[in-house]
Write a protein that holds these residues in place. Structure first.
Motif, PDB file in Angstrom:
ATOM      1  N   PRO A 112      22.040  23.029  45.058  1.00 24.21           N
ATOM      2  CA  PRO A 112      21.987  24.337  44.388  1.00 24.21           C
ATOM      3  C   PRO A 112      21.357  25.431  45.233  1.00 24.21           C
ATOM      4  O   PRO A 112      21.623  26.622  45.020  1.00 24.21           O
ATOM      5  CB  PRO A 112      21.144  24.054  43.138  1.00 24.21           C
ATOM      6  N   GLU A 113      20.539  25.059  46.224  1.00 24.31           N
ATOM      7  CA  GLU A 113      19.875  26.071  47.046  1.00 24.31           C
ATOM      8  C   GLU A 113      20.859  26.830  47.934  1.00 24.31           C
ATOM      9  O   GLU A 113      20.533  27.905  48.468  1.00 24.31           O
ATOM     10  CB  GLU A 113      18.789  25.417  47.911  1.00 24.31           C
ATOM     11  N   LEU A 114      22.082  26.308  48.102  1.00 15.23           N
ATOM     12  CA  LEU A 114      23.076  26.974  48.942  1.00 15.23           C
ATOM     13  C   LEU A 114      23.760  28.145  48.223  1.00 15.23           C
ATOM     14  O   LEU A 114      24.393  28.990  48.868  1.00 15.23           O
ATOM     15  CB  LEU A 114      24.144  25.968  49.397  1.00 15.23           C
ATOM     16  N   ILE A 115      23.642  28.170  46.910  1.00 11.58           N
ATOM     17  CA  ILE A 115      24.370  29.161  46.116  1.00 11.58           C
ATOM     18  C   ILE A 115      23.986  30.588  46.496  1.00 11.58           C
ATOM     19  O   ILE A 115      24.810  31.510  46.427  1.00 11.58           O
ATOM     20  CB  ILE A 115      24.136  28.889  44.615  1.00 11.58           C
ATOM     21  N   LYS A 116      22.759  30.780  46.950  1.00 13.27           N
ATOM     22  CA  LYS A 116      22.296  32.140  47.287  1.00 13.27           C
ATOM     23  C   LYS A 116      23.103  32.769  48.416  1.00 13.27           C
ATOM     24  O   LYS A 116      23.074  33.994  48.604  1.00 13.27           O
ATOM     25  CB  LYS A 116      20.817  32.107  47.659  1.00 13.27           C
ATOM     26  N   ASN A 117      23.818  31.962  49.189  1.00 10.54           N
ATOM     27  CA  ASN A 117      24.612  32.480  50.308  1.00 10.54           C
ATOM     28  C   ASN A 117      26.060  32.802  49.927  1.00 10.54           C
ATOM     29  O   ASN A 117      26.875  33.091  50.798  1.00 10.54           O
ATOM     30  CB  ASN A 117      24.596  31.478  51.462  1.00 10.54           C
ATOM     31  N   MET A 118      26.351  32.729  48.627  1.00 17.62           N
ATOM     32  CA  MET A 118      27.698  33.055  48.156  1.00 17.62           C
ATOM     33  C   MET A 118      27.679  34.431  47.503  1.00 17.62           C
ATOM     34  O   MET A 118      26.965  34.643  46.523  1.00 17.62           O
ATOM     35  CB  MET A 118      28.182  31.996  47.178  1.00 17.62           C
ATOM     36  N   PRO A 119      28.453  35.391  48.008  1.00 18.47           N
ATOM     37  CA  PRO A 119      28.429  36.750  47.446  1.00 18.47           C
ATOM     38  C   PRO A 119      29.109  36.814  46.083  1.00 18.47           C
ATOM     39  O   PRO A 119      30.061  36.075  45.807  1.00 18.47           O
ATOM     40  CB  PRO A 119      29.213  37.566  48.479  1.00 18.47           C
ATOM     41  N   ALA A 120      28.606  37.705  45.224  1.00 17.57           N
ATOM     42  CA  ALA A 120      29.265  37.953  43.944  1.00 17.57           C
ATOM     43  C   ALA A 120      30.655  38.534  44.195  1.00 17.57           C
ATOM     44  O   ALA A 120      30.893  39.193  45.204  1.00 17.57           O
ATOM     45  CB  ALA A 120      28.432  38.915  43.109  1.00 17.57           C
ATOM     46  N   ASN A 121      31.581  38.267  43.266  1.00 19.74           N
ATOM     47  CA  ASN A 121      32.953  38.741  43.443  1.00 19.74           C
ATOM     48  C   ASN A 121      33.450  39.337  42.127  1.00 19.74           C
ATOM     49  O   ASN A 121      33.724  38.611  41.171  1.00 19.74           O
ATOM     50  CB  ASN A 121      33.864  37.589  43.880  1.00 19.74           C
ATOM     51  N   LEU A 122      33.563  40.652  42.075  1.00 20.32           N
ATOM     52  CA  LEU A 122      33.984  41.354  40.866  1.00 20.32           C
ATOM     53  C   LEU A 122      35.401  41.905  41.022  1.00 20.32           C
ATOM     54  O   LEU A 122      35.719  42.992  40.527  1.00 20.32           O
ATOM     55  CB  LEU A 122      33.003  42.486  40.550  1.00 20.32           C
ATOM     56  N   ALA A 123      36.256  41.133  41.697  1.00 18.81           N
ATOM     57  CA  ALA A 123      37.605  41.628  41.994  1.00 18.81           C
ATOM     58  C   ALA A 123      38.403  41.913  40.731  1.00 18.81           C
ATOM     59  O   ALA A 123      39.067  42.952  40.626  1.00 18.81           O
ATOM     60  CB  ALA A 123      38.349  40.619  42.873  1.00 18.81           C
ATOM     61  N   LEU A 124      38.349  41.021  39.756  1.00 19.45           N
ATOM     62  CA  LEU A 124      39.173  41.207  38.563  1.00 19.45           C
ATOM     63  C   LEU A 124      38.781  42.464  37.800  1.00 19.45           C
ATOM     64  O   LEU A 124      39.620  43.320  37.504  1.00 19.45           O
ATOM     65  CB  LEU A 124      39.066  39.982  37.653  1.00 19.45           C
ATOM     66  N   SER A 125      37.511  42.614  37.486  1.00 22.86           N
ATOM     67  CA  SER A 125      37.068  43.792  36.744  1.00 22.86           C
ATOM     68  C   SER A 125      37.250  45.061  37.564  1.00 22.86           C
ATOM     69  O   SER A 125      37.605  46.121  37.023  1.00 22.86           O
ATOM     70  CB  SER A 125      35.605  43.635  36.314  1.00 22.86           C
ATOM     71  N   GLY A 126      37.055  44.966  38.879  1.00 17.10           N
ATOM     72  CA  GLY A 126      37.217  46.129  39.738  1.00 17.10           C
ATOM     73  C   GLY A 126      38.649  46.623  39.792  1.00 17.10           C
ATOM     74  O   GLY A 126      38.906  47.836  39.704  1.00 17.10           O
ATOM     75  N   LEU A 127      39.596  45.701  39.921  1.00 17.01           N
ATOM     76  CA  LEU A 127      41.006  46.087  39.983  1.00 17.01           C
ATOM     77  C   LEU A 127      41.490  46.610  38.634  1.00 17.01           C
ATOM     78  O   LEU A 127      42.209  47.612  38.553  1.00 17.01           O
ATOM     79  CB  LEU A 127      41.852  44.892  40.429  1.00 17.01           C
TER      80      LEU A 127
END
Length: 481
Positions: free
Chosen positions: A174-189
């Motif tokens: 679980p400590e690796l999760i911090k290196n994954m960027p958030a992705n708001l592609a659906l709401s943004g599009l």
């Protein structure tokens, strides 16, 4: 040609029993959260199967990811300016139009609508700029292409990080999760579509999705509809093919596109980007009708023309970026992402490019004016095609691009119906950054970056389209190199 290698986020291979267990969990997560597609071989509307995905997030340098994100609004505005420069589009596409019937048909519609007077000056762009890492340049991103029509996988890419986080937790990481960027592609599009709808400003107007006869990538398309319906329940959305648009729509005396008694505010093309999607004159007539209407098009016909490979090649020529962007720092940042792009026109530069490719075909990719994946030529096929076309005007419908050599990373690709566990294989990844822009020739109302996607393929595969069955969905794991 040698390729560098990046280490996986956790040591591989995984122990067999653990690997089998986590794949089964991941497949169930994918199916239960809509990370799926319809089966091309055994098609039915009653079921979906998992979309191909990479089990572990693939490493990607944080600095280059940030660079791509920051550049997207700059590229959005650049392509917006290109699309509204009639002289540049005409001059750039002139030779290709003589040999590429599809692009010529699009161009003819653009000229016809422009000359009679545009009924709608606003355009909506849901764009995606695609990149590979280039090793010889010290791990810097290089643009593969810029998509202005039917830029796919924003929806599934937005759900994928949640699945990958779940997988990492199941692997005790679980400590690796911090290196994954958030992705708001659906709401943004989707917010881009609803902002365009609001600018249209007509009560009871509807949104029209232009779709294929058979939609295999159904989850990616439907999630856009579900998102809009959830956020804006008063907006009705219709799905129609170009053939159905011909049969079911009309233009009223205000040049509104009328469907089922309602004016259409926004037309969002998820089809209409390749010749097979126009099997008869009806589909071309439908496209012309839409373009002549007051509906806000995504993309407008000039946005689609601006996204052709020929324009991409022309923008890389000396002095062209400066024409649109001036001579500031942003221009240099954009030029840095370009790789070698060469015209194949019948002139001195074109002949030099042909000779260069024939001398070392492995260094290049031959790209036609096509979207949707599976159209490019590599290696010996480049040489064979150029020898065949050398004295034919057909070659003007292609551009030559220097081949990019991204770093390798070991990983597992999970595919529907494939053996479990899959083999550990070398993979390469392509990053796509989504952008939204709304504007007229003289005014931009909205311009922003809107999420990302990562598409990964086997290192020895030339093409990497997920919808075409060649690539797999992935998430970036950001590295501080």
């Amino acid at each position: 040609m040698t390729q560098a290698r990046l280490a996986s986020c956790i040591p591989l291979p995984l122990e067999h029993k653990l690997l089998v267990s986590v794949i089964e969990k991941a497949k169930d997560w994918a199916l239960m959260h809509g990370v799926g597609m319809r089966d091309r071989k055994n098609f039915t509307k009653d079921s979906i199967q998992i979309a191909p995905f990479v089990l572990l997030p693939s490493p990607f340098p944080r600095t280059e990811f940030t660079k791509a994100v920051e550049l997207q609004p700059v590229l959005n505005e650049l392509m917006h300016k290109v699309a509204h420069d009639d002289e540049f589009l005409t001059c750039t596409l002139e030779n290709a139009l003589q040999v590429d019937e599809f692009t010529a048909n699009l161009f003819d519609i653009w000229v016809k609508v422009r000359d009679e007077g545009m009924a709608q000056n606003l355009s909506l762009g849901l764009f995606r700029s695609d990149y590979l890492m280039q090793n010889p340049d010290g791990n810097s991103i290089k643009q593969v292409e810029f998509n202005t029509v039917a830029s796919s996988f924003g929806a599934l890419a937005a759900y994928l990080p949640d699945m990958t986080r779940y997988i990492l937790r199941q692997l005790g990481q679980p400590e690796l999760i911090k290196n994954m960027p958030a992705n708001l592609a659906l709401s943004g599009l989707c917010s881009g579509i609803t902002e365009a709808y609001d600018l249209f400003g007509v009560p009871r107007a509807v949104i029209l999705f232009v779709v294929e006869e058979v939609s295999y990538n159904i989850c990616d398309q439907r999630f856009h509809e579900f998102e809009i319906s959830e956020k804006r329940p008063e907006i009705m959305i219709y799905r129609r093919t170009l053939t159905e648009i011909y049969d079911e729509t009309t233009l009223n005396d205000k040049k509104q596109l009328i469907l089922d008694g309602h004016p259409v505010a926004v037309v969002y093309y998820r089809s209409g980007y390749e010749p097979a999607q126009y099997p008869s004159a009806k589909e071309w007539d439908a496209r012309l009708r839409v373009e002549r209407s007051t509906a806000i098009k995504c993309p407008s016909i000039h946005y689609q023309l601006a996204g052709t490979k020929k324009v991409q090649q022309a923008l890389a020529a000396p002095g062209v970026l400066e024409k649109f962007m001036g001579a500031g720092a942003a221009t240099g940042r954009v030029r840095d992402i370009f790789t070698g792009l060469y015209s194949l026109d019948f002139d001195e530069n074109g002949e030099r490019a042909v000779d260069m490719a024939l001398a070392d075909a492995e260094r290049f990719v031959l790209k036609p004016q096509r979207e949707g994946g599976g159209n490019n030529l590599y290696g010996s096929d480049v040489r064979e095609a150029l020898l065949r076309m050398r004295h034919s005007r057909e070659r003007a419908a292609y551009i030559l691009m220097e081949r990019i050599l991204p770093p390798l990373v070991a990983g597992y690709v999970v595919r529907p119906g494939a053996a479990v566990p899959p083999p550990l294989t070398d993979l390469v990844s392509e990053l796509g950054i989504f952008g939204v822009i709304i504007g007229t020739k003289d005014k931009i109302y909205c311009n922003r970056q809107a999420g990302h996607m990562l598409r990964t393929k086997l290192a020895d595969a030339n093409e990497g389209g997920v919808a075409a069955g060649l690539g797999a969905l992935d998430s970036p794991y950001l590295l501080d190199l």
